[in-house]
Design a protein around this motif. Structure first.
Motif, PDB file in Angstrom:
ATOM      1  N   CYS A 140      -3.187  -2.121   3.417  1.00  0.00           N
ATOM      2  CA  CYS A 140      -2.535  -1.320   4.542  1.00  0.00           C
ATOM      3  C   CYS A 140      -3.255  -1.850   5.890  1.00  0.00           C
ATOM      4  O   CYS A 140      -4.488  -2.391   5.840  1.00  0.00           O
ATOM      5  N   LYS A 198      -5.514   3.149  -0.204  1.00  0.00           N
ATOM      6  CA  LYS A 198      -4.743   2.596   0.776  1.00  0.00           C
ATOM      7  C   LYS A 198      -5.415   1.512   1.501  1.00  0.00           C
ATOM      8  O   LYS A 198      -4.666   0.315   1.703  1.00  0.00           O
ATOM      9  N   SER A 201       0.832  -1.201  -0.051  1.00  0.00           N
ATOM     10  CA  SER A 201       0.070   0.076   0.137  1.00  0.00           C
ATOM     11  C   SER A 201       0.810   1.113   0.012  1.00  0.00           C
ATOM     12  O   SER A 201       0.492   2.161  -0.851  1.00  0.00           O
ATOM     13  N   PHE A 261      -4.261  -4.365  -6.810  1.00  0.00           N
ATOM     14  CA  PHE A 261      -3.942  -2.970  -6.210  1.00  0.00           C
ATOM     15  C   PHE A 261      -4.241  -2.092  -7.683  1.00  0.00           C
ATOM     16  O   PHE A 261      -4.231  -2.706  -8.737  1.00  0.00           O
ATOM     17  N   THR A 297      -5.498  -1.478  -0.733  1.00  0.00           N
ATOM     18  CA  THR A 297      -4.110  -2.351  -1.047  1.00  0.00           C
ATOM     19  C   THR A 297      -3.506  -3.147  -0.187  1.00  0.00           C
ATOM     20  O   THR A 297      -2.216  -3.354   0.013  1.00  0.00           O
TER      21      THR A 297
END
Length: 688
Positions: free
Chosen positions: A408, A403, A61, A288, A406
């Motif tokens: 985080c 964020k 992220s 992503f 992906t």
């Protein structure tokens, strides 16, 4: 029945305040440790960091956000009216400081389009006041931030007194000076709000106000970028009505459009929008997001460099972006005084967006944040970077959503993003020299899709709540057509006026009994409702206070079809006439008998003997409200109609007691106050 109230223990407020003061002023090793760990939350969560579980998600992220940050930072420098290097500084320092002080694991703090726009408007205004020409399309400056008169970029210089010596500051230097002063003051405001726990200010920014503000500001941002899209040089409008003036200038100069910039913009927007739509459609299959902005910037920079678009077609380019860091410098105090008022809305908007996004993420991923610490974090994200030639920051919705999508896990991802930006700062920045400004404008405009799509939600919003839709329209219009700061203020004031108007003219109703139950509802809204004989049940759906007193009385008299004051006046008039006739011994008046005269003077027979006021929606009473209830109690009593109160909350009961509604000894309280409408109706029926 009358419920017994609990006896409240009297609290010595002075002793409590002194105890709190002693506790807050005391200093023990444990308390000092807790203070430091609360101020720097990283000291609490980092020792518990689970590398195997969190590391790869944070790295992935962080890299994705870093890749997105670089082109956005360069693009948003156009909004702030500053060189791209300062946007990169802002993105770097904000991520590092929030890593140390933030309590949200998923929020992406850094450069944000709305904040950049607000900074840019202040910078442009101060440049004009200082005598600089905003319309110079200056060649690339050195960007070293030193106090020098750069005659290439602007022939005007501004005298500053720094550390007791006079120096001349060029346009770029003065612009970043204004931005850092504004950022520093905004950060101080946020820290002071945190110290005095003024986070409640954000409550006055409703969702409709924030959405309207964001949409209006997005229209302003879009308008400001059109000149870069088509490559024309027009005056940079300032002040109120900037959007309208800019569009007028655009259409006046449309014939000067640069064909190279127009073609480049059309291709870039088509590629970016297509990639975004595909990304939204297949986001569940992508691990992503596609780094479309970075790809577009790299390709566009290569084409511009090798095609010599600046030299051949006069296409405007970003210019030189220096590497490394400029030595830190204290923001100028004199400039702080000039922008102190502008910093307040900037501080509030920055804080509100950060806290609202933090709370959204915390709720979604089942952890807690500390709103007050978030205020400190975003405050120091402004104060400390202002010494390093950075400008105001905030959490950004789009990057926060990326964020979270992906992988985080913690604030460590912010450090990874900062390292990506640092790599660009130290080594890669000069490679963006040939990047066309129209490409940056395309990135900005496509990033506004979310805010501009709010227009599609207007019919659904109107269906849900017409008043909130009106607040959205007013805020959006004021933000776009007047200015962003005025628009925010107009939105707050108008939304509060809507609340006041709602309480001034609330809904009122006469209630009837639901058949075969002990419940009562509005007979105009529901079927199978029967009115209670000889009893009127009146509901007022708002607190009763000075602003709606007259509306309360008018509604009561209208729905019950009886104004006790007029009725009392008619009776007095009738009694007076009757006494005059009896005194004269007359039995007729103008050919009419006394009975006929009575019919003329006395109104129709009153069809109820008790009035029940449903107070379930009355949240509080002020002095005027208590006096109003005392007034109707007396007026109806003169007509032999009893007034009964039902469903009063404890604070309303206390107000009535203090106002003497129940008399001095509260002896008649059991016959005037009931805990349900049904009890009051039964009591009224039992009366003779």
């Amino acid at each position: 029945f009358l419920m017994e109230r609990k006896t409240r223990v009297k609290i010595n407020r002075k002793e409590v305040m002194l105890a709190k003061l002693r506790k807050s002023c005391s200093c023990t090793p444990k308390k000092l440790k807790n203070f430091v760990m609360d101020f720097l939350p990283v000291l609490r969560w980092l020792p518990k960091y689970q590398c195997k579980e969190y590391f790869w998600g944070d790295v992935m992220s962080g890299l994705v956000i870093g890749i997105i940050l670089v082109p956005q930072a360069i693009a948003y420098s156009l909004l702030a009216g500053l060189k791209p290097i300062y946007s990169l500084y802002t993105s770097f320092f904000a991520n590092i400081i929030y890593f140390l002080m933030g309590t949200s694991r998923h929020v992406s703090v850094g450069i944000f389009s709305l904040i950049s726009l607000m900074v840019g408007q202040v910078v442009d205004r101060e440049l004009l006041l200082a005598g600089f020409d905003l319309n110079d399309d200056a060649p690339p400056a050195l960007g070293d931030g030193s106090l020098q008169n750069d005659s290439q970029s602007n022939t005007t210089a501004f005298n500053l007194t720094i550390a007791g010596m006079n120096a001349e500051c060029g346009k770029e230097c003065y612009a970043i000076g204004v931005a850092t002063a504004l950022t520093f003051v905004a950060g101080v405001y946020q820290v002071l709000m945190g110290i005095f726990r003024l986070g409640f200010v954000s409550m006055y920014l409703s969702e409709s106000v924030l959405d309207g503000f964001a949409t209006g500001a997005s229209l302003t941002i879009l308008t400001a970028q059109v000149k870069y899209l088509i490559g024309i040089k027009i005056p940079r409008s300032q002040g109120h009505g900037m959007l309208v003036i800019t569009w007028i200038n655009i259409f006046r100069n449309i014939s000067q459009a640069n064909l190279c910039d127009v073609i480049t913009s059309a291709i870039c927007i088509m590629v970016l929008v297509t990639a975004k739509e595909l990304g939204d459609r297949y986001k569940h299959k992508l691990k992503f997001p596609l780094p479309t902005e970075l790809v577009v910037i790299v390709v566009a920079t290569l084409l511009s460099h090798y095609g010599k678009l600046n030299e051949v077609y006069a296409s405007s380019v970003s210019g030189a972006i220096p590497t490394g860091f400029i030595p830190p410098k204290v923001p100028h105090f004199n400039l702080m005084l000039q922008v102190a008022v502008d910093a307040l809305p900037l501080a509030i908007v920055s804080f509100v967006f950060t806290v609202s996004l933090s709370e959204m993420c915390a709720k979604k991923y089942a952890y807690t944040i500390r709103a007050n610490q978030e205020m400190f974090a975003v405050g120091f994200c402004n104060i400390i970077p202002s010494f390093f030639h950075s400008f105001a920051t905030s959490a950004a919705l789009a990057k926060t959503l990326v964020k979270t999508s992906t992988g985080c896990q913690t604030q460590v991802s912010g450090v990874i993003s900062a390292m990506v930006v640092l790599l660009v700062l130290l080594f890669l920045a000069p490679l963006f020299y040939s990047l066309q400004k129209c490409v940056l404008a395309c990135i900005i405009i496509v990033s506004l899709r979310g805010a501009l799509r709010k227009f599609r939600d207007v019919p659904a919003r109107y269906h849900v709540n017409k008043v909130d839709t009106l607040v959205w329209v007013i805020t959006m219009s004021a933000s776009a057509l007047i200015s962003t700061e005025i628009g925010l203020l107009v939105g707050i004031v108008f939304s509060m006026l809507c609340i006041i108007v709602r309480t001034q003219r609330p809904r009122t109703a006469l209630l009837g009994q639901i058949q075969d139950t002990s419940f009562y509802e509005d007979d105009l809204e529901y079927e199978n409702i029967s009115l209670v004989p000889r009893v009127k049940i009146f509901r007022f759906e708002a607190p009763l206070y000075y602003a709606n007193r007259n509306y309360f009385l008018k509604s009561l008299y209208r729905l019950t079809n009886l104004d006790p004051n007029l009725e009392a006046a008619r009776r007095k008039k009738y009694e007076k006439k009757e006494k005059q006739h009896l005194k004269r011994g007359d039995h007729t008046t103008n050919g009419l008998g006394i009975g006929e005269t009575t019919l003329q003077l006395v109104p129709k027979q009153i069809d109820f003997q008790a009035l029940v006021v449903d107070c379930s929606s009355v949240s509080f009473l002020d002095t005027t409200g208590v006096n109003t209830l005392k007034e109707i109690l007396k007026d109806y009593k003169d007509l032999n109609i009893s007034v009964l109160l039902a469903c009063c909350n404890p604070s309303v009961i206390d107000s009535l007691k203090r106002g003497g509604y129940f008399g001095k000894d509260f002896g008649s309280m059991q016959e005037m106050l009931f805990y349900s409408i049904h009890n009051a109706v039964q009591f009224a029926k039992d009366q003779k």
